[in-house]
Scaffold this active site. Sequence first.
Site, PDB file in Angstrom:
ATOM      1  N   ILE A 139      55.944  86.004 100.396  1.00 35.80           N
ATOM      2  CA  ILE A 139      55.714  84.671  99.811  1.00 35.80           C
ATOM      3  C   ILE A 139      54.297  84.169 100.064  1.00 35.80           C
ATOM      4  O   ILE A 139      53.915  83.127  99.557  1.00 35.80           O
ATOM      5  CB  ILE A 139      56.749  83.644 100.335  1.00 35.80           C
ATOM      6  CG1 ILE A 139      56.802  83.625 101.849  1.00 35.80           C
ATOM      7  CG2 ILE A 139      58.114  83.886  99.740  1.00 35.80           C
ATOM      8  CD1 ILE A 139      57.658  82.500 102.425  1.00 35.80           C
ATOM      9  N   ASP A 196      45.473  70.376 113.692  1.00 32.56           N
ATOM     10  CA  ASP A 196      45.274  70.795 112.291  1.00 32.56           C
ATOM     11  C   ASP A 196      46.354  70.193 111.399  1.00 32.56           C
ATOM     12  O   ASP A 196      46.939  70.854 110.548  1.00 32.56           O
ATOM     13  CB  ASP A 196      45.296  72.331 112.190  1.00 32.56           C
ATOM     14  CG  ASP A 196      44.705  72.811 110.862  1.00 32.56           C
ATOM     15  OD1 ASP A 196      44.144  71.980 110.123  1.00 32.56           O
ATOM     16  OD2 ASP A 196      44.819  74.018 110.574  1.00 32.56           O
TER      17      ASP A 196
HETATM   18  O1  ACK Z   1      52.655  77.096 100.124  1.00 30.55           O
HETATM   19  P1  ACK Z   1      53.550  78.199 100.456  1.00 30.55           P
HETATM   20  O2  ACK Z   1      54.591  78.625  99.541  1.00 30.55           O
HETATM   21  O3  ACK Z   1      54.186  77.936 101.902  1.00 30.55           O
HETATM   22  O4  ACK Z   1      52.647  79.446 100.937  1.00 30.55           O
HETATM   23  C1  ACK Z   1      52.498  79.507 102.307  1.00 30.55           C
HETATM   24  C2  ACK Z   1      52.623  80.951 102.775  1.00 30.55           C
HETATM   25  O5  ACK Z   1      53.911  81.084 103.340  1.00 30.55           O
HETATM   26  C3  ACK Z   1      51.591  81.326 103.833  1.00 30.55           C
HETATM   27  O6  ACK Z   1      51.724  80.520 104.970  1.00 30.55           O
HETATM   28  C4  ACK Z   1      54.635  79.926 103.116  1.00 30.55           C
HETATM   29  N1  ACK Z   1      55.455  79.684 104.302  1.00 30.55           N
HETATM   30  C5  ACK Z   1      55.074  79.746 105.596  1.00 30.55           C
HETATM   31  N2  ACK Z   1      56.118  79.457 106.384  1.00 30.55           N
HETATM   32  C6  ACK Z   1      57.163  79.249 105.587  1.00 30.55           C
HETATM   33  C7  ACK Z   1      58.522  78.891 105.814  1.00 30.55           C
HETATM   34  N3  ACK Z   1      59.004  78.716 107.046  1.00 30.55           N
HETATM   35  N4  ACK Z   1      59.313  78.731 104.766  1.00 30.55           N
HETATM   36  C8  ACK Z   1      58.807  78.890 103.513  1.00 30.55           C
HETATM   37  N5  ACK Z   1      57.550  79.215 103.230  1.00 30.55           N
HETATM   38  C9  ACK Z   1      56.733  79.390 104.268  1.00 30.55           C
HETATM   39  C10 ACK Z   1      53.701  78.795 102.876  1.00 30.55           C
END
Ligand code: ACK
Length: 995
Positions: A630, A749
């Site tokens: 993702i 941050d």
């Molecule tokens: O904006 P996004 O879809 O949300 O893209 C970033 C990507 O991973 C890199 O950090 C997504 N992300 C990070 N942690 C999570 C989480 N716990 N659940 C869903 N998406 C996540 C984040």
Amino acid sequence: MAANLWRTFSATIWIITLVSSSRTRIYPPNEVTLLDTRTVPGELKWAASPSEGGWEEVSIMDEKNIPIRTYQVCNVLEPNQNNWLRTDWIPRSGAQRVYVEVKFTLRDCNSLPGVTGTCKETFNLYYHESNEDRESYIKESSFIKVDTVAADESFTQVDVGDRIMKLNTEVRDVKVTTRKGFYLAFQDVGACIALVSVRVFYKTCPLTIRNLATFPDTVTGADTSSLVEVRGSCVNQSEEREEPKMYCGADGEWLVPIGGCLCNPGYEEKGGACKACPAGFYKAKSSDAGCTKCPPHSHSLREGATVCDCHSGFFRADTDPPSMACTQPPSAPQQLISVVNETSVVLEWAPPRRLGGRSDTSYSVECLICQTSSHSQLCLPCGSDVLFSPSQTGLKATRVVVSELRAHTHYTFIVHARNGVSQASGAGAAQSVSVSITTNQAAPSPVTSIQATDVTRHSLSLLWQQPDRPNGVILEYEVKFYEKDQRERSYRIMRTFSRSVDVTGLNPLTVYVFHVRARTAAGYGEFSAPFEFSTNSDPFPLIGEGVNSAFLLLSVSGVGILLLISAAVFIISRRRSKYSKTKQDSEEEKHLNPGVKIYVDPFTYEDPDQAIHEFAKEIDVSSIHIEKVIGMGEFGEVCSGRLRVQGKREIYVAIKSLKAGYSDKQRRDFLSEASIMGQFDHPNIIRLEGVVTRCKPLMIITEYMENGSLDAFLRKHDGQFTVIQLVGMLRGIASGMKYLSDMSYVHRDLAARNILVNSNLVCKVSDFGLSRVLEDDPEAAYTTRATGTYLSPGGKIPIRWTAPEAIAYRKFTTASDVWSYGIVMWEVVSYGERPYWDMNNQDVIKAIEEGYRLPAPMDCPVVLHQLMLDCWERERADRPTFSQILNMLDKLIRNPGTLRRTGGDSHSVCVSVVPEVCVSEWSVCEWLQSIGLERYRDTLAAAGYTSLDSLLALTHQEMDRLGIITPSHQDILIASVQQEMLSQMQHMQCSMVPV
Ligand code: ACK
């Protein structure tokens, strides 16, 4: 010689033997004659064999001188006689068994001299079935013998002389079923015989009516024992009760009638037929015995009525039987009386004077809520929340209790009487009587919904809704709570003016039961039903156990006046600083503050693996199912997938992995995020599920947030949320940040890109780790002296989100997180706009130094922009704490009206009649509006009460003097101003915003 012999006797014989005969003969009704020789005009001319010297046709006269045909033979002196006489072909006409009736005379052989051995006293009867009606000769062999016929009576010379009748009648029957017809034959073997008449017939069961069913003329069966089953058909104006059936016996008698018919409604049985009921009578059902006279108040003008019509003014209900008299609706109920008890009323009445001839009177109660003006009265139906006992409609008794009415309200109750014919008699037929009442004061109804938020190990915040029926102005709420195990043996009470309270000093992992009740001038209402909430567990050692609950109770229950006075003094002395310097810079204090859990820096552990295993659960990699990538993090891919831990249900997770070829430092930095995250347990902080460290790649598993990061999410849904939804998101972030600051964790941050959003729009703070700010945030930039700010080399800082002191000299504190929070607020309200747009970092730093602050985004409520500006105070001590921010947002959520005013509004809801001395977040006008007492705005302004401070001086006497005389209004004004001052104690400022 034979002929002579016969002739010797014959004349005498005919005179004495003939029974009456005539061309028109009467037969029994169940016999159908196929042949009767006595009715045949002219000669018979039957076939005889031999044609000469055997049977001879002889015409004679009967006693009425009508000629009849006979056949005679008398060859008694000659042996071996075989004389055949055959009838013409007889069509059987559907008959199956025919009867042959032969009338004959026979001469006694003893009376004839010299005939011994040759004279016989019998003859034989034969039949032969045939389709052919023109068989010319007698083929003896084709005939079948029916019987040998002997005479019952024979006669002698003497008999003849005595003129005694000696006519024999013999009947034989024979089955004829195979051909269309048959022939009969008579064989004489030497007798002296005269066939006087031959009749051939079959039997029928004649047409008959039995049980109102018609049975047709029916030919009997082929055998003597056979029964023919016949189905009857109902006579006119009748209907089948049960299938009508009878059996036709072989002898033409009807047997065993079954079933039958009934006369239709409006008809009755008379003489086996159905006749119409005469006028004035009716028959409703076919099963009714007969026509009946019309019941009272009804008539039938025509014959054949099935029901009688009601006289004018009388009615019959759908369920009334036609035999019932026609009736009338009841008159109105009588003597309606009402007894009011607070917010309920007992209504009682007497039955109507006229019941209309019925016994099914019922009552219904109409409830109207009425407002009277000088000219008119406006009544509207009461809401569905009003209760009627035993019920509102279909009442059989003449009493009803109406409860759950509003206090101090005018009601009109109309009691309608109706019975089974009220509807049939037309609209408005329900007769009614009414009464108007005014309810009294009542205590508030119970609170029905309580929620817990910000649950920690030792505390939680309770929120609840105002009771459905406050029945007045709510002066206070009382919260009662106790450990579930303790039942109510020992409980604590807290009182608050608002609809929320922070409950502290609780034991960890303990279920508490909470009840809330409201108080108005009429007293306390009932406690709510129990609501259970549990405190959290805590994996950390505590530094000082338990907050002093007595202290908390003391402060919340507002032992108040003393505190208020000191608060007022405090406010005045701190007018320039809206937010007190409570928690800023106080990491050291935290360690000394008993009952507060603090976060442990994993880098203080010599062995970083020890920290990770203390704070994070090791997950077996086989329980992780990776589904898709993702995103990209600093250390490698971020994937989504599913996690199934034994004994728990499968959940969606995000999986961050550490790419291959990492250094020791990278490993330590990667895992530090999990060591930090693992220490947190809060609904607005991303939850760590565990780590995979025992095999490669290393992974950090967290809860999955369906909507990804907040900035992208908002950009995607630009303008799609209500202000309350946006404030709800901000509240969540503030709550998570309060939790982090309470644990002395400085995020460094905080930005919308580091907030994750789940499918319920819950926002959670994410992105922890110590080195990340300097390394992995693309927004982080190296600062240089060109900004006029000094900092140690090597650090990268997300300039637009960072407080000036953190940029300048790395003073990262909760107060700098508050600055960042202000930027997040701006990002949220502007739906993911980039702070300071495309200004470069240096220009941003410069502008901030010069006092520039981001303006309110489009449609931003004034109060929210004010809160942002508060977060961007140059002096970090002047910024609000997260706790204050949270309180402020809660207040806004509870009073959404305050969010209505935006910077773009040309006029506000409240127009000040005198200039506001202090433009605080609440003008006096707005504040009065929020407590529902804006009616006193002008009175108070005219008397010089233009600020909330000044209202502290209000007393009962002063209000009496000003004309604010309603005691509950006086109480609420005093109580609310105290409450407001308490909450503003650290949250009030009169400063201009530098833009
Ligand atoms: O904006 P996004 O879809 O949300 O893209 C970033 C990507 O991973 C890199 O950090 C997504 N992300 C990070 N942690 C999570 C989480 N716990 N659940 C869903 N998406 C996540 C984040």
